[in-house]
Structure formats: structure tokens, C-alpha cells
Write a protein that holds these residues in place. Structure first.
Motif, short mmCIF file in Angstrom:
data_model
loop_
_atom_site.label_atom_id
_atom_site.label_comp_id
_atom_site.label_asym_id
_atom_site.label_seq_id
_atom_site.Cartn_x
_atom_site.Cartn_y
_atom_site.Cartn_z
N ARG A 67 -0.09 -7.13 7.59
CA ARG A 67 -0.56 -6.28 6.48
C ARG A 67 -0.88 -7.12 5.25
NH1 ARG A 67 1.93 -1.91 3.43
NH2 ARG A 67 0.49 -0.15 3.48
N VAL A 68 -0.32 -8.28 5.22
CA VAL A 68 -0.59 -9.24 4.15
C VAL A 68 -0.21 -10.61 4.72
CG1 VAL A 68 1.66 -8.71 3.12
CG2 VAL A 68 -0.03 -9.93 1.79
N VAL A 120 -7.18 -8.49 4.97
CA VAL A 120 -6.08 -8.10 4.09
C VAL A 120 -5.90 -9.19 3.04
CG1 VAL A 120 -4.89 -6.75 5.86
CG2 VAL A 120 -4.39 -9.19 5.61
N PRO A 121 -5.09 -8.93 1.99
CA PRO A 121 -4.89 -9.96 0.97
C PRO A 121 -4.21 -11.20 1.55
CG PRO A 121 -4.16 -7.81 0.18
CD PRO A 121 -4.44 -7.66 1.64
N ASN A 137 -10.69 -12.86 -0.62
CA ASN A 137 -9.40 -12.16 -0.55
C ASN A 137 -8.21 -13.08 -0.80
OD1 ASN A 137 -10.10 -13.46 1.80
ND2 ASN A 137 -9.20 -11.93 3.16
N ILE A 146 3.27 -5.85 -1.96
CA ILE A 146 2.07 -5.29 -1.33
C ILE A 146 2.45 -4.52 -0.07
CG2 ILE A 146 -0.09 -5.89 -0.15
CD1 ILE A 146 -0.36 -8.27 -2.06
N ASN A 147 3.36 -5.09 0.69
CA ASN A 147 3.74 -4.45 1.96
C ASN A 147 4.48 -3.13 1.73
OD1 ASN A 147 3.83 -4.32 4.74
ND2 ASN A 147 5.84 -5.30 4.86
N VAL A 150 -2.07 -1.22 -8.58
CA VAL A 150 -2.22 -2.67 -8.69
C VAL A 150 -2.89 -2.91 -10.04
CG1 VAL A 150 -4.35 -2.54 -7.34
CG2 VAL A 150 -3.26 -4.74 -7.66
N PRO A 178 1.87 -5.38 -7.73
CA PRO A 178 1.25 -6.70 -7.85
C PRO A 178 0.33 -6.78 -9.07
CG PRO A 178 1.05 -5.90 -5.60
CD PRO A 178 1.55 -4.75 -6.43
N ILE A 203 -5.77 -4.38 -1.76
CA ILE A 203 -4.39 -3.89 -1.88
C ILE A 203 -4.37 -2.37 -2.01
CG2 ILE A 203 -2.35 -3.92 -3.37
CD1 ILE A 203 -3.01 -6.83 -4.04
N ASN A 204 -5.29 -1.85 -2.78
CA ASN A 204 -5.30 -0.41 -3.02
C ASN A 204 -5.70 0.37 -1.77
OD1 ASN A 204 -4.95 1.85 -4.63
ND2 ASN A 204 -7.13 1.92 -5.22
N ILE A 255 -4.73 -0.54 1.37
CA ILE A 255 -3.70 -0.70 2.40
C ILE A 255 -2.92 0.60 2.61
CG2 ILE A 255 -1.53 -1.84 2.98
CD1 ILE A 255 -2.51 -4.34 1.73
#
Lengths: 248, 248, 248, 248, 248, 248, 248, 248
Positions: free
Chosen positions: F173-174, F195-196, F226, F245-246, H174, H196, H245-246, H248
Motif C-alpha cells: 500500500r506504500v 502508490v507513494p 510518486n 499513510i497505511n 494529507v 502525512p 495518498i488521498n 488509497i
């Protein structure tokens, strides 16, 4: 020697009360004493209000102690920065009031404790690791006759901690702020007070802090206009200038 | 809002003289005004003794004039740095007292000339090319109510020129020193006076001056303990801090 | 081999007095000796007036002593810089005149003390911590046959100390100035004398001195036109060039 | 004012031939003239053997011409560096001997051409693009009374070109070497001569030359001990110091 | 896996000689082995002509020995750089041919000494202190099957030393040049040969050498067009690329 | 204190249930505890979802243990970075679950292992020497309640190794990517996932890696959009942000 | 002149077939021609296989054309880099084959198109903005007699693009890789081929790319051992070295 | 092509439904299109959720418009950064929805406005001069389907301004923070939110801001653990990562 003294000397020459040789001598005489390795400047106390401080780093123990002895012949107080406990022990044999501060590596003789500053100096630091530099600033300011209010661990990541200290900050006549890492604290403090803020970047950090360079650059670019900056880890310099300002 | 005002507000709440809504409002109210692109801070004059200065670089003409208009509604004086003559011309239409200084690119409105500083501020520069930065410092200090003594072209390569100005230097309550190239002048001045010296590195020079970096590093490493430093070419900042010190 | 020698060699070839093999050999012969790890250059004394100096750092003890032995076969004097007392002790077994200077880490054999310089070389340093570098300059200048006048602790923060030494400075034929921190001393000295000033930045300082970078940049940007610069802490190089100038 | 003059002045005071006011005046008098924006130093010719040079960059045309006029009242020769042809044209109206050199941007008045140097100065450059800096060095050396031998385009990538000039190099009393890019030429020249080599890094290059930084660092680390360094592109400084050495 | 192999695999799938699962497996299979902490790449020998080298720095002894063991299962030769004698001793228990080179800190197993290079590689260094880096280059080139000609101590300050080696240099198919300080040697060598020169800046020097930065910048700005550069002190990389070139 | 709590407090004041003194107190009260040398912030867990981490470097053992004790009074978990085994041993006396990780120098108390992240975090490193930094990231992410998939030794020089891990990477997911030397891995990983990617430059390398500067600059200039970057060797920070983030 | 030629010359001298004057002349003669501002080196073609290239930057048009004219008297081909279309137009008047390439600012005369390289040179670039540098490399390689395969826009953020070109890359005898920003491409290419990779950092990027410094540092720290580096934007140098390698 | 597709392809091969030639083709096929100067990557939308953005700087107008045309064949939206109004005008001829934003130099086609982000993104900037960078972040985030809340002029020198926005900040999923000068704002914001924070240093400032370096270093050393950093002035990158991120 100011103009008045010069006039008197010349009048004495004219009057025959002073020989030409002596006048030449006086006109060339400088008020410092020569130890061979260092010219001890006794008149700095007159000129700048505090006897010479010894910067210990890069001097041998014998050099430090030799200069210290000369200075203590004419001064009640003394500050040795960037030194070690061995110097304190040897100095204490002669001067029992000698203090040693292991965090900052400062030796201090503080016998004349008469106040000279007109207000309080606040010494603020961002994190626990910045305390040694803040301590050096505090010791310098104290030995120069100032009341110091120390405020620790109020970094900008917890902005409420800082704001909760606003009153103490606003009560100071001049503020010293020590911070490493991003060096943002002086800007935030600068916005809270209306007095000069002296920013001390510290070498606290790692990686891209580049031993204090990041904090230094940050402080030089402060968006608070009342901030000036001294060298990285130069707690002494900040305490010294704060003392000068507090004495005006 | 200080503690006293807070107490009064709370007492009014208790007494029923202030509604809770209004109290919440006041407790959250910040004394700045929002133009969309800039929050104009009218209370800085209260907090720091001088209304907001406009840093012109990087703002459009419309933004600069918009902020200037808001500030002049409540302030007699105004300083715009790093700007150009076009701003002065447009501002002069409304405010005939508008001055423009082409060397430093400063626009100034100086209507309230009441003195606020307690002594004189000396503004010293090393060479002819440093004059624009020194001028910015002088204009800032003057508009904040200080008497300024400007001393030009006394670089350390001609140390007698500097020493011949000792009396003027020693008559100042705080000294601003602007120098480019090796930036040695603040150290020499610092040894001649017993007041704070604010050093301004200038970008004057070429090659290894790296646009003022050499002067900046030199000043940060000054062997005179009474020197603090501001950003390269930041004449305004130096004049501002000098004003704060002179007002203490 | 100059043109004259080349002509003679060719004439010998034509006359049959020199074989072609020998001529080829001479034309390719270089006057250095090969130790495997270092080519010892005996002719540098001819070319530059002083036999090879050994830069000790980065060489093993065996390498240093091997080169030293070769050089001493043909030279009265020898200088080893950036070395340690162990080298001095081992060398002293063979060469009793071996001296060791712990501040600068220099080993010196100075048997031929005949003067070669035409005047005096002044070696000036700003603070006590700069003495090791100044000592290296002094030792190099002396072993190359110069009279050296050492002037210590005359930094620009106490400009009167420096001016009080003007006569000694003006009596020198060339001046070496060692300074760390802001490195301002060469500019001030440069304004006081009318001879070449060789500036040596030292690594004395901390923080934004960046191990001598601040002093180096300061000296390169000196506003005194008679200043040239050598590497950080390169006392030897300054003493060497000063000797060349003093010999002209 | 040397000691002898001081004694005479004091004797005049004692004898009543000089009033105290006048003595005070003389003792404080500095031999420079004040134009407001620049203090013109007429005595530098006495102290350093050459009247003041004007560094044109960062000064307005009026300032440059004002200083030039003052200097030419008492001096036959004048050098203005980093300037432009407009200055030359305006100066030529009064001083027909005014020369302008577009490559280096130098204006020169060279009326007193009496030789002052004892030997020849070689000015060497590595590539065609380094010629402007070499020209500045040459013009400065010439106007200070030296014979100059210019050697162009002998970079180390064609080492035979350089060696073919050995005789000319060895005939010089001091050598100026201008090089950009890797700045290796001074080391190679330094190994060929036994006189001082003044290295001038130039900003010639691109990319990792960082506007002359690579050449500067290279020269500071030269393995030839007879090399000293001036600022990037500082041809004037190199020519000036070479003149001082050649005059000793 | 090249196109031909891909075709064969697909044909096997079509013919039913390979199951789909196995084909998927092969198509995803990468020819490296996983030790958990390092993926050992046995196919690099196929791809680049030499089995994997172990860069010792930053790995624990167990990691180094674990990787070495895996590599030696399939390779006759091995090179471990930036390591220490303890690794050599432990490896020698299993592999008696293990050599250790203390100057460069290299461990080498060189059992397959069949020549692979088509000509000779010259490895040149400027001073005695550069030998460790040159040795690393030499050891790498040898273990990859090349004849190496080592030429030491031919720095540009003694340009005749270098020229006296012209024939040896010109006999090489590729030249590696290691130099610290000003890093000028590759430019001079580059002008003497008509083959690629691989320049290795070394960290030899002090002060403004900034641990090899000066040499690195110098080499990147070389005026000889046949020079390319590797990282500071990267003798291995230079030896490796020289081997690739010599094998073409 | 949010608006709701503020309203309640004010209502209590109005109702007389809260004294003004107490209201003033509450309005100024900040939820941190003062140990003298450090203000322990218990509310960070509320604000940022994880109790305070202790950065061990630059703190004395007593300071670290004092802060740890305070934190463990209210928190199940704790992370101390940049510390040593002695801290772990002393802490283990009270807290038997204390773990110590010698590669990264991390002490961890991980008692509350309830998952908080919604997916998996991949922690990738380029070489064996980067594992300590990757471990710090992994430990931080785990103690904050995340499942971590560690992928080692997949540097860009063996691009197939990396591609063989595409599925694992795309399952995250990250992604945290740790790399030293040229720092190219985040760009390559960034192109493989949607993903980031949080890039951590490590100080692994030598010479022109400048202790991680090369990797840092490389990552800041990543051509994969990213990618964001944290400080050199800041594994903790990367793990922390990945956890935030997760958790979203 | 090699030893054989020297022997012959000396034998001629002995035999009287050559006068001493002529021998002296030949022994001192260097095969370059002097234009005053540049020494044109006609023998470089003999020494390095290609006649002199003109680096246009920093030379006046007259200088460039003067050198070009001299070179074209003896050479079929010519390359002028960092120049402009005006040079091409003036040159085309005499040399109708003159080409001009506006992206890279290269002027080329390519009349002798006989192949000299033994294989193909691949010139790879990471992004569209890197094409000008890649073009300079391609033009240089072509004019030196090489077949060039240009591969554009295969940056590491889209690693599959790069891998799809593996065959073309592996078909090359030497690879030039131009990349800006993080400069990661050479490492990735280096892992895919078993031939030398010449990396050219470009100044493409912004912010922390610092005009190519980030790419330069990245390439110097490449984890692929077959990578060497040239100066930022030095496409010519890369093409030149690639040609030398391809000719071996 | 995932494993499933690979299996299907192989099954088709086995079943004879796909020829080997076609399978080879598909296995080597990469989903990008070749314009000669740029490989347009249509599948990035699949991989990263947004079609390719065009970075305008360093590309010719024709290149930008060519790529734009290709992208718009398959995508509703498009973003061109660092471009100029001329591009917008030419694009608008075909695509009337084309917008141009002069402050940031962005061209945007935003036809598909369906929301994709799950929450709000806050974009904060410190001063009026930072707005162009913040705008670039906002435009990128919007075109990727996010709601953006812009908060301007809340620098740390007026910390109350920032705190007055706490609620808006805490409402974001975020936060993007753009700041120049000392770059302190991300640390302060980071302490106020538990999500974040993506920090964007801007090149706003002068002197020792070194075009954004001071802000960059400050942000990398942030004492708030939830801060990651992108390149100087890289508003786009920050907006892009915030969008990821937004989503996810």
C-alpha cells in the motif's frame, strides 16, 4: 587614549614635564601584556565591559592556565569555554571558587556577582540535545552580571509548548534561541516577542543537517526580522551579545 | 490578548456581559486582515513597534500596492524594500510624501518622524559598492525613529581610515557594518567598540566571493565576540534589529 | 640540459667522441633516482634552490626514512613535515642534528645554516591556536637560509595590537600571515606593508569555519591587492615561497 | 608618519613651533581625501608603490570618473578594471592617452613608463579563452613598470608546447599563470622554474568547473611548492603581486 | 535469456515438452541466489566477464565470508575490496591461494590466471601516497586477466619524470591514472597517449583538497578529451573498466 | 481543546461551576509533562496515533531512561532509535519485553501488537550495507501496527532482480526504499508501482557519495513523480510516514 | 619522435648528412603552429587519431574561424562545439559541406566518412530534454568514423522501456548514456551490458539538481562497475572516448 | 501483463491458437508509443492512475504539442507544467477547455472532473511569494480528482495566524506545505496534524537561501516525523503524491 589625554600629554611635552622619549613611548604603548604565545588584553574589560574569555580549544593546558593566571590577577571573574575538567581541577587549587560544567565543557570563576544587566535574558532551546549550547550561553550571560531564564524543549513540532511560554519570553529584554536540525525555533520565537532574538544554530542532527549547516541557513533566512545569528554552537557569543544588549 | 484581558473577558462572561459566542469569537480572533494573497498584520506595530514592512521581491505590483494601501490606512510610515520606481510613482499619486531610493530600490513613506531610539546608530560600509546595502539599513533605521550616522569606505585594507573614525563609532549605541569580499570589517569594528555590532555580508565581489558566501562565513567566524550576523544583503534586517536595540 | 649543452653533445656525436648509444642515453636521462615507491629528485636543489622536502602524511615510516636517507647522501639539510617523533628518533641515530617540533610535527636537519635570503621574513599569526602552522612556515624559511621574525597573537579584533607591530612588519621583505576563523588578518597586514603578503588559512575554528574554508575564502577575497594564498594549514608552502621571494 | 617625523613634530611642540591644536590635527590626520562615496588614498603610492587602482564593477560611472579625476590630479598612471568603453571615451576627453582593452574591459592611462621592475614577468595562459584574464595581469604589470613576456595556449594536454617554452619561462623573475578548467598549468610551470609562480584560476569552463572553483581548488592543492593563488579571474591581483616581487 | 532461447522454450510448450507451469517459472526465474542479506549473482560472469566482486565496507565479516563462499563454488577467482586481514586469514583456511594486500586492504583469490586482455594496461600514480589506490586498480586488472605495467611517482610538478615514461605509457592499450591533490596528472598523461585514460581521484591531500574533491573536479574538467573519471579512491572501478576495454 | 470543550468551559464559568482562576489555568494548560530536560508529550499519541519516540543520539543515558520511564507509564509500546545495548539492558530489568537490534541500534518495546495499518508496507533496500537503515524503518512500521514485507539487495545494477519482485512491490500500500551510493532505486521502484514511495538516502558509499549527499540529491530529482524523500539514514521517519499513510 | 627516429637523426648528424643546426631545430621543433591566440596542433591527428576540435565557448568568432581555417588546410573533417549558426554560415561560404545542428549548437564538416570504429556505439538518453547533449556525442562519434545507434527517452521511471531496448544496447561495443535529474540511467544500463558505459550528466532539471551536480554525483557513485563519467553536458568528450574505445 | 495473462498466452501457444511469432511479439511488446523524441506512455494511467503529465521546460513547443496531442487522443485531462501562454493558445484551438495559469505557468485540460480522492487535500503556503508553487500543487491535485483547500500566508513568524487555521488543517487527509526562506512551516504544521505532510521548499528568498537550498535542508531536518520532502519548487510532485495518498 582619547583626545583629552593626548592633549594633556602634548601639554606636558610643551611644558617640559614629559620627555620626548617618554611621549613617543606612551604614544606607541598598547595596553596589553605579552606572554609570548598570547597577548593578554587587560583593557578589554574597559572597552567591552568584561575581561577576556579564554577559548580553550586548540590551546595546550599550559597555555590556558598561563593566560588564566594573568587574567585572574586583575579580574574577579573568568570564563574558559571548550575545555575539560582537568583545567578546572588545576585552577581550583589556586581559585577554590572554580566551577566546571561537564555538558558544555565550561570552567567558570564567578566571584563578582553584582548585577549589570537591566532586565532578564531568556535562553531557549529546542530539544534536550541542544542543552549544552544553551548552557554555554547561560553561563556567559550570568558571569557578565545578568539574570537568565532558561526555557528548554520547546521545539516547533509542538508549537503549543512554545506558546505556553509566551509570557516568560515576553518578559525578557533579549532572547537567545538555540536549535539544531531545521533551526526553525528562532523564527517562531521572533514572532512572539518584540525584542532582539539571537539565534544559535547547533550541530545537533544527522545526515542533511551537515553538522549545523541546515540550522544556520535556516536562521539566516528567518522570516522574523528581529533575528540575528552567530556561529554554529557558539553559545558563548550569543550570551555575550545578549549581555551587551541587556546592559545598554 | 494578555492575561489581564483574558481575565476581564472571562469576568464579563461570568457576569453575563459577554455572550459565550462572542467570547469564543474573541478568543479565536486573530488581529490580521485577509486580502486573499496576504494576511496583513496590523498588530505587529503593537508587538514589535513598527508596522509591517513589504518585501517587494516576488510579489506582483498589484499585490505590493494592495498591501501598502491596507497598511497606510492605519500607519503613518511604510517601507517597501527590493522594489522599483514604478511602485513609488503609483503610490505617490495617493501619498505625496512617497520617497524612492534608486541605489537600494527602497520606497519609503516617512510621515511620523518622532524619535524613538535612545541613541545613535552607526551604519558603516567597507567600500563604495556596499553603499546600496548600507542605505537600506539606514532607511529602515530612520523610518523606525533613529538618528543614523553613516560612515563609508573604511575597509580593513586601509586600517588607518577606520581608526580615524573611532570616535564616531564609539559614540554609537549600536553599529551596523556592511561588507562584501572577505567581510573582515565587522571584526575590526567589533574590537573598537563596546556595543553590539550587526554584520551584514554583501554580495559585492566576484569569483570565490560566491555572491557573498565568503563574507558571510567570515562574519560568522568573527573573532570579535560582539558580532552577530544577518543574511547576505539584508540591510533592512540589520537596521530593524539595530532599531530594536536602540529602543530598549 | 640547455641548448649549449645540446650543441656540445651533438658536436661530440659528429666528431665521434660520443657514441650514439651514449647520446641517446643522455638525451633520455632524467636526473632522478628510483626507489620503487618514490623518485627522489636530487636536481631540485639545482632547479629550485632547496633539496626535496618530504611530506610525511600518507607515507609509511619505512618510505619516509628511505627517502630521507637518499636525500641526506647529497644534502646538508632536510625537512619532513606532517610526521611524528618516532621518525625523529630513528633518524637521530644516524644524524644527531635531527630536531623535532611537536606543535607542528616537523623533523628538521639544519646543518648548513649559511644565509641565502637578502632580508627578513615576518611570520605573523592571529591567535595562539594558529602557532603550529606559523611554526611550520618559520622552520621551512629558516632551513632555506632566512632570518625569520615571528609575531604572534595580533588578530584584527584587537587592531591596536597589530598596529603596534607596524615597524616590525614594515621591516620585512616578505610577510607570511597565518589566521583561522574569519581569516581577516592578511587584509589588515596587507594594508600596512608594501611587500608581498602570503596568506595561510588555518583550520582553527569550529562550526561555520568548515575546517578553514571560511578563512580560505576570506583571504582569496582580500581587499588588499598584495595578498596571495596557499592551501589551508600549508605553513610549509608559505615559508617556501617566502624564501624564493627573499632570495630574488 | 614614521617615528622620525613623530619626533620632529613633538620637538616642534616643545619648541613652541607647533601649536597643540595643530599637533593634534596632524596626529589624527589621515592622508586620504573624502569624496563622500569613496575615500581616495593618495598615499598608497608611497606605501605600496602604485597609486590606487579603481575596481569598476559595482560603481556607477559617475563614481568611477570622480575617483579617476582625483587620482589623476596627482598620478601619471591609472588603471580601471572591470569597466566598459564608455568610461574610456569620457576619460579620453580630458586625458588623450587613455587606452581601452575590450577583451579584459580595462581602461589604462600609462604616461609614466619608467621601468621599475628588476627583471621580466612571464604571463602564461592555458587556452585562448583565458586570454582576457592574462591581459588584465599584463596591463597591470606594465603600468607598474615591468617588462612582460606573454605566453599563450600552452595547456597541459599538450605538454610539449609548454616544455618548448621552458627557456622563456626560466628567464622570468616571477611567473603569472592563468588557467581555467582543471587549473593544472601552474603545477607544471612550477616544476619548470625556480621562481615564485602566481596562479590565477579563471572561470573558463562549464559544468563541474563551477565557474572556476575546480581550477581554484586545483591550484590551492598544487604539488609544486612555489605556487600561490589569487581569486578567480583576478588577473589584476596577480599582476600587482608580481610587480611587487619584481621590484624587491 | 535471449530471443533464441525464448523461441525454443515456446516451441517446447507448443510441443508439450514443457509444462506451462515450468515455462512460467523459467520466464520469471532470475539467475541469482538468495542468501537473505544478499542476492549472489552468478550470471554476472556471463554478462560482464567477471564473477561478482565483494565490496567489503559496511558488511559484517559473516556476510562477506558467506558471499565469498557462494561465489567460490562456481568461480576460480575472487576479489574482496575494502576489507581486512582477518577475512584473508579465515578464507585461507579453505582457500590456500588467498592473498592479502595491506596497503589497499584487498583480498584476492587468483587461481585462473589465463590472459583475457589483448594488450597491456598501464597504472600510473602521481605520488607515493597514491599507491594504495593504484594497487587496488592493479589487483583488479590482474585478476581479470590483464598484464599491468605500474608507473609510480610521476606527478606533474616534475614533468620530466613523466615524459621519461612516455614510451611505457604509449605502449599501453588503456591507461589508469591515480592522483590526489590537484589531480592534474590525467590531463598530462592524456596528452601523451592516444588511448582512453581512466582517471581516479584519490583522497590524498589536506585542507582544500576536501578529501579528494579538488582532484575529482580537476579530472572532470580535464582539457584532454580522452579522460573519463571514476569515484574518489575507486581503484577497483578503474581497473575493472580498463579490463573491459582491454578485452574488446 | 476543541471548540466544544471551550464552550463547555466557558459555560461552566458562566454558571459559576468553574472559577476564573481555574479557567485561566485550563486555557493555558498544555498537555505535556516537564522533566526539566525534556517535555514529555503524552498527547502525541492522540494527535498522531503513536506515543513519542526517543531519538537517542545526543542524550545521556539517564535522560533516555528518564523519558522512557515516563512514556511507559502510559504507553504499551516504545521505540528508542540511535541508541546502544546498555540502554536495552537497563530497560529490560523493568520491561522484560525489551528488544535490542544491533544493526540499527534500536531498542523496542512492542507489547500492543494490534494491527492498525490497512495494507502491507514494503521496505526495500538496494544493497546489504543499507540493511541497518531499512531495519529501522521496518521496526518503526511494525511497532506502529503494520505488516512489513522486506525486500533486500535489489539495486538497479541488476535490474532483473528488482523486476522479479514486481508483484511483491505492487502488493504494498506504500513502499519505503533505502539506497545509498547513487540513490537510483526509488526512481526505478516508483515506475513499477502506483502508490507513494518514500525514499531514504543512506550514507552508504565513499568518496563522492559525500556521506549520502549524492543519494539524497538523486532522490530529490527523481523522475518518478510518486517519490518523496526524508533525511539521510532516517529509516524511522520513513517507517513513521508509511504508517500514517497505511492507516488512512 | 620515437627512439628510432632519434637514432636516425643522430646517425645523420654523425654521417654529416644533417647539420647540427638542423638537428637542434628538429629536436626542439614542436609540431604546432602559432596563430598568436592559439597554437594549432596538427599532429594531434597522429597522436590521437582525430584532428583538433574547436571548443567555441569563450572564443570570438574571428578566433574560431581563424583556427578552423588552419585546421581545414590539412584535415577533411572538423567539429566546432558550443557555437552558433553565424559561424556555420560564414564557414559554409568556403566549405559548402558545413552542417549546423541547432539543438546542440554544433558545426560539423564531415567529408571523410570512412569508417574507423570496429563496432557500433550506442548513444542513450533518459528524456527528451537530454537530446542536445546526446546529439553532441553522436555528432562527435560519427565524424570520427563510427556507426551510432541513438536510443531516446528510456529513463528509469519506465524501466520496461529500457529493458525493451536490451538487444540494441547489447549489440553496442561501447555505450554513451546521457541523463539529467537523478542521473540513474547509467547504472541501469551498466547492469544490462558487458561493455564500458560512458556516463554524461546533463544540466537538465531544476532545484536540487543544481545544474547537473545531482546527476554527476549519482553517476560517480554508480553501483555498476563498468561506468565512467565525464563533465556535465560534455557530450563531445563522451563521443570522443567512445570513439577511441571503438577503434582499439 | 500479469501472470494470468501470461498463462493465457502460453495456453494459446500450446493450443496452437497463437503463433510463436505472435507470442514473442506480445512478450516483448511494451505499451508505449514512439514519437521519435519521446516515448508516450499511455499505460501510466493504468499503473499510476493518471495519464502522463508534460514537464514543459527544456522541450521545444513542437515537442510539447506533439506529446500533448498524442495524450489527448486517449485522455480527458492533461497537465503541462513550466510552460507558457503560447502553448495554451495553440492547444485551445483544438481543445477549447484549455486553461492557462500565469503565476505558475501551468496549462490544464480538466474535462473529466469526477472525484477520485477520499478526502480533502490542504495546500498551505508561507508567504505571498510562495503562491506560484502552491498553485502548481493545487492544479495537479484538482486535475487528479481531489478537493483542495488552499491556505495562504501563514508563515511561522506569525504563529497565531497558523494556529487560527488548525481546524482547516486537521480536516485534511494529507497536507502540502510550500515555504521558502528558512522553510520552517512544515515542521509547525506537522506538529498540528496527524496526517502525512508533504513539504515543498521554494526558491523564494535571497542571499543565504541559495535558491531554496536553505528551505530544502530545513525540511529534510524537520523535527516533525510526519514530514517528507520533494524537490525545490516541485509543486506538481507534491500535488501528485498527495493525490496518490488521498486515493488509497
Amino acid at each position: 587614549m582619547d583626545e583629552q589625554q593626548l592633549r594633556e600629554l602634548l601639554e606636558n611635552v610643551r611644558a617640559g614635564d614629559a620627555s620626548i622619549d617618554r611621549a613617543v613611548e606612551r604614544l606607541r604603548h598598547m595596553p596589553f601584556e605579552d606572554l609570548g604565545y598570547a597577548k593578554v588584553d587587560h583593557h578589554r574589560a574597559l572597552r567591552q565591559g568584561f575581561s577576556e574569555v579564554i577559548f580553550g580549544k586548540g590551546k595546550t593546558d599550559e597555555q590556558v592556565l598561563g593566560i588564566a593566571g594573568k587574567l585572574l590577577e586583575r579580574s574577579q571573574n573568568l570564563l574558559i569555554t571548550r575545555t575539560h575538567s582537568g583545567i578546572a581541577e588545576r585552577l581550583r587549587a589556586d581559585v577554590p571558587e572554580t566551577e566546571y560544567f561537564p555538558l558544555s565543557g565550561v570552567v567558570r570563576v564567578w566571584r563578582d556577582r553584582s548585577p549589570r544587566g537591566k532586565g532578564r535574558i531568556a535562553v531557549v532551546c529546542a530539544g534536550t540535545s541542544d542543552i549544552p549550547v544553551a548552557e554555554e550561553a547561560q553561563l556567559a550571560a550570568e558571569v557578565m552580571g545578568n539574570e537568565v531564564d532558561s526555557i528548554h524543549d520547546v521545539g516547533v513540532a509542538g508549537i503549543h509548548r512554545l506558546i505556553s511560554q509566551s509570557e516568560r519570553l515576553q518578559a525578557a529584554r533579549v532572547v537567545v534561541v538555540c536549535a539544531g536540525m531545521e533551526g526553525a525555533l528562532p523564527s517562531a520565537v521572533g514572532g512572539l516577542v518584540n525584542v532582539p532574538v539571537i539565534a544559535v544554530p547547533t550541530s545537533v542532527g544527522y545526515g542533511a543537517s551537515f553538522n549545523g549547516l541546515a540550522a544556520l541557513l535556516g536562521m539566516l533566512n528567518s522570516c522574523s526580522s528581529n533575528v540575528t545569528v552567530v556561529n554554529i554552537d557558539n553559545g558563548f557569543g550569543a550570551g555575550y551579545v545578549a549581555s551587551l544588549i541587556n546592559r545598554i
